[in-house]
Scaffold this motif. Structure first.
Motif, short mmCIF file in Angstrom:
data_model
loop_
_atom_site.label_atom_id
_atom_site.label_comp_id
_atom_site.label_asym_id
_atom_site.label_seq_id
_atom_site.Cartn_x
_atom_site.Cartn_y
_atom_site.Cartn_z
N GLU A 107 32.15 -61.88 -75.36
CA GLU A 107 32.55 -63.28 -75.35
C GLU A 107 33.95 -63.44 -75.90
O GLU A 107 34.43 -62.66 -76.72
N LEU A 108 34.58 -64.52 -75.46
CA LEU A 108 35.97 -64.77 -75.83
C LEU A 108 36.13 -64.94 -77.33
O LEU A 108 37.01 -64.37 -77.96
N GLY A 109 35.26 -65.74 -77.95
CA GLY A 109 35.35 -65.96 -79.38
C GLY A 109 36.46 -66.93 -79.76
O GLY A 109 37.20 -67.43 -78.91
N VAL A 110 36.60 -67.18 -81.06
CA VAL A 110 37.63 -68.08 -81.57
C VAL A 110 38.97 -67.35 -81.55
O VAL A 110 39.05 -66.14 -81.76
N LEU A 159 45.55 -56.98 -80.21
CA LEU A 159 46.68 -56.90 -79.28
C LEU A 159 46.49 -57.85 -78.10
O LEU A 159 47.46 -58.48 -77.63
N GLN A 160 45.26 -57.96 -77.61
CA GLN A 160 45.00 -58.92 -76.53
C GLN A 160 45.34 -60.33 -76.96
O GLN A 160 46.00 -61.07 -76.22
N TRP A 161 44.91 -60.73 -78.15
CA TRP A 161 45.21 -62.08 -78.63
C TRP A 161 46.72 -62.29 -78.74
O TRP A 161 47.23 -63.36 -78.38
N GLU A 162 47.42 -61.30 -79.24
CA GLU A 162 48.87 -61.44 -79.41
C GLU A 162 49.55 -61.67 -78.06
O GLU A 162 50.41 -62.55 -77.91
N GLN A 167 43.82 -65.47 -71.52
CA GLN A 167 42.68 -65.24 -72.41
C GLN A 167 42.35 -63.75 -72.45
O GLN A 167 42.50 -63.04 -71.45
N PRO A 168 41.89 -63.25 -73.61
CA PRO A 168 41.53 -61.84 -73.71
C PRO A 168 40.38 -61.52 -72.77
O PRO A 168 39.43 -62.29 -72.64
N GLY A 169 40.47 -60.38 -72.12
CA GLY A 169 39.45 -59.98 -71.16
C GLY A 169 38.66 -58.78 -71.62
O GLY A 169 38.25 -58.68 -72.77
N ARG A 170 38.49 -57.84 -70.73
CA ARG A 170 37.65 -56.67 -71.00
C ARG A 170 38.40 -55.61 -71.81
O ARG A 170 39.62 -55.55 -71.77
N ILE A 171 37.62 -54.80 -72.50
CA ILE A 171 38.17 -53.70 -73.28
C ILE A 171 37.48 -52.42 -72.82
O ILE A 171 36.25 -52.32 -72.86
#
Length: 505
Positions: free
Chosen positions: A193-196, A337-340, A348-352
């Protein structure tokens, strides 16, 4: 279906000439079904094959890829999975059920099955042949396409774990790293989930060195991850591969994260890659004496979500990775790093996805990850040395800042204790500079009248000296066995002296 029939058919299959290349795609035509193709119940004589499991085993052993049958007058396309006796080897069969030509089935009066991709990647395309009623227009129906081939399980091949739950994926990845993927390639694909915004993920059962509530866990994780992402560290002589320095100041001048942001701003780019290995700096001619990060390479991919929305997926490669304690920290770092990047691009941050060339796992017992807290203070919070020394000297916690410093000191002792209780063949950095700096702060105010304070300083110096000797040595199991008892004694003494001077905040 008699044994005699099956034996005759087995002989026919064995004597059939093989293709010049690729596998032979074998199709079996039956009247009866392998399983009921619809929800409709039917009770009548000769409704099912009485020795069905024998027939299924025959189809599996003869490597039948497709079964076409009728009898039930129901159209369906389904995969049937037939396992060996141990239940650990699966054979997949595409089962195509044919109906009958009757009123109400004009849109699916017959079916045309076409094999494509021969010989190496066969697939079945199943087209519905329509015979509409007079005056009714035909409706184009797309064919049903199913891949016949499956990926063979190769001994020692990559193991793939994927899922949407961090807790679930973590448990499975740890198990795989300890068993079938041990010292092999383990690929973990996580779509959580995306999260805060800015919130970092950590598995519920992650083994911390001491109990923490969720806010404390999140603060601990954030402090650790942000240290890994510093563009400069005063500890680079001990750990020259701090990830942030390589990502944001590669070769002393290239900020690879800023480059990735620019590349992804206008389009998806396969060039949005950042590297952390510097052959000029990290490699030696004969491979001896090399020490560099396990985290080697990361790629960021822009993915279209529709409605002018985009996500950034990340794929990270590690030459080696420990899963029980390090993999979750690496995942949190990838999310950081995704958030940055996403904050800069309004994505929006996706898959890792993590790809590990040498997967391993140690016990779930807690231990520190990366540089100890008190040494990280040199980079992140040098004022805490003054706060901690002031608290120890005056024997009281006067404000929240001093309380935080004391909590950090207690966690440092917990981390050191956990590290000295269990040998880690990968090696872990242990507190040195921070212990010496705290000792220096205490020495400044020690006028010789406070005997306990003098003992505190001597134990700090001894522990720092022992830690430095261990870290500069081979860090073998024998070295560990010599160092650990002394380190545990020092930690125990420091904890006792700390409690004697200051009550736990």
């Amino acid at each position: 279906m008699s044994g005699q029939q099956l034996e005759v058919l087995r002989k026919v299959i064995e004597e059939t000439p093989r293709p010049s290349s690729g596998r032979q795609v074998r199709i079996a035509l039956l009247h009866h079904h392998l399983r009921t193709p619809s929800l409709r119940e039917e009770l009548k004589p000769f409704a099912d094959i009485s020795n069905l499991e024998q027939v299924r085993s025959f189809l599996r052993d003869r490597d039948i890829a497709v079964v076409v049958h009728g009898h039930k007058h129901e159209h369906s396309v389904q995969f049937e999975h037939v396992y060996n006796r141990d239940g650990n080897k699966e054979h997949r069969i595409l089962v195509v059920s044919g109906a009958t030509f009757e009123a109400g089935r004009e849109s699916d009066a017959a079916r045309l099955i076409t094999l494509t991709g021969m010989p190496n990647s066969p697939a079945a395309s199943i087209e519905q042949v329509q015979i509409p009623r007079s005056g009714v227009e035909l409706v184009d129906l797309p064919p049903i396409v199913r891949r016949i081939w499956t990926t063979d399980v190769v001994q020692g091949g990559p193991v793939v774990i994927q899922g949407n739950s961090l807790d679930e994926v973590y448990e499975r990845a740890c198990e795989a790293a300890a068993k079938e993927a041990a010292n092999g390639t383990l690929i973990v694909h996580l779509d959580i989930e995306l999260g805060v915004s800015g919130n970092l993920p950590l598995p519920t059962d992650y083994p911390t060195s001491e109990p923490m509530d969720e806010s404390e866990r999140q603060l601990w994780l954030k402090d650790l991850v942000t240290w890994w992402q510093l563009d400069r560290s005063g500890l680079e002589d001990r750990m020259p591969f701090v990830h942030g320095a390589r990502l944001r100041r590669f070769g002393g001048k290239i900020n690879q994260i800023e480059r990735v942001i620019k590349l992804l701003e206008t389009k998806a780019s396969t060039r949005a890659i950042a590297v952390l290995i510097d052959p000029f700096r990290d490699f030696t001619a004969n491979g001896m004496g090399e020490e560099f990060a396990s985290f080697c390479l990361v790629e960021f991919k822009r993915r279209d979500l529709g409605n002018a929305r985009h996500a950034v997926d990340v794929i990270a490669f590690y030459r080696a990775q420990e899963f029980a304690r390090w993999w979750p920290i690496n995942v949190a770092e990838m999310r950081y790093l995704q958030w940055e990047i996403c904050d800069a691009l309004r994505f929006q941050p996706g898959r890792i996805t993590t790809i590990t060339g040498d997967a391993r796992t140690h016990s779930r017992s807690p231990t520190q990850v990366a540089m100890p807290i008190i040494d990280r203070w040199l980079d992140q919070s040098p004022e805490r040395f003054h706060l901690l020394a002031n608290t120890l000297v005056h024997r009281s916690v006067r404000n929240d800042a001093q309380r935080d410093a004391m909590r950090g000191w207690e966690r440092t002792l917990c981390d050191l204790e956990a590290t000295a209780k269990e040998y880690n063949p990968d090696g872990l950095p242990i507190a040195i500079e921070g212990l010496n700096l705290l000792a220096s702060y205490l020495e400044v105010v020690d006028e010789g009248e406070d005997q306990d304070l003098g003992i505190f300083v001597r134990v700090l110096r001894r522990l720092a000296r022992d830690n430095e000797g261990f870290e500069k040595g081979s860090r073998s199991k024998n070295d560990f066995n010599r160092w650990a008892p002394s380190a545990l004694d020092a930690v125990s003494e420091l904890r006792s002296l700390t409690k004697k001077r200051v009550q736990s905040p």
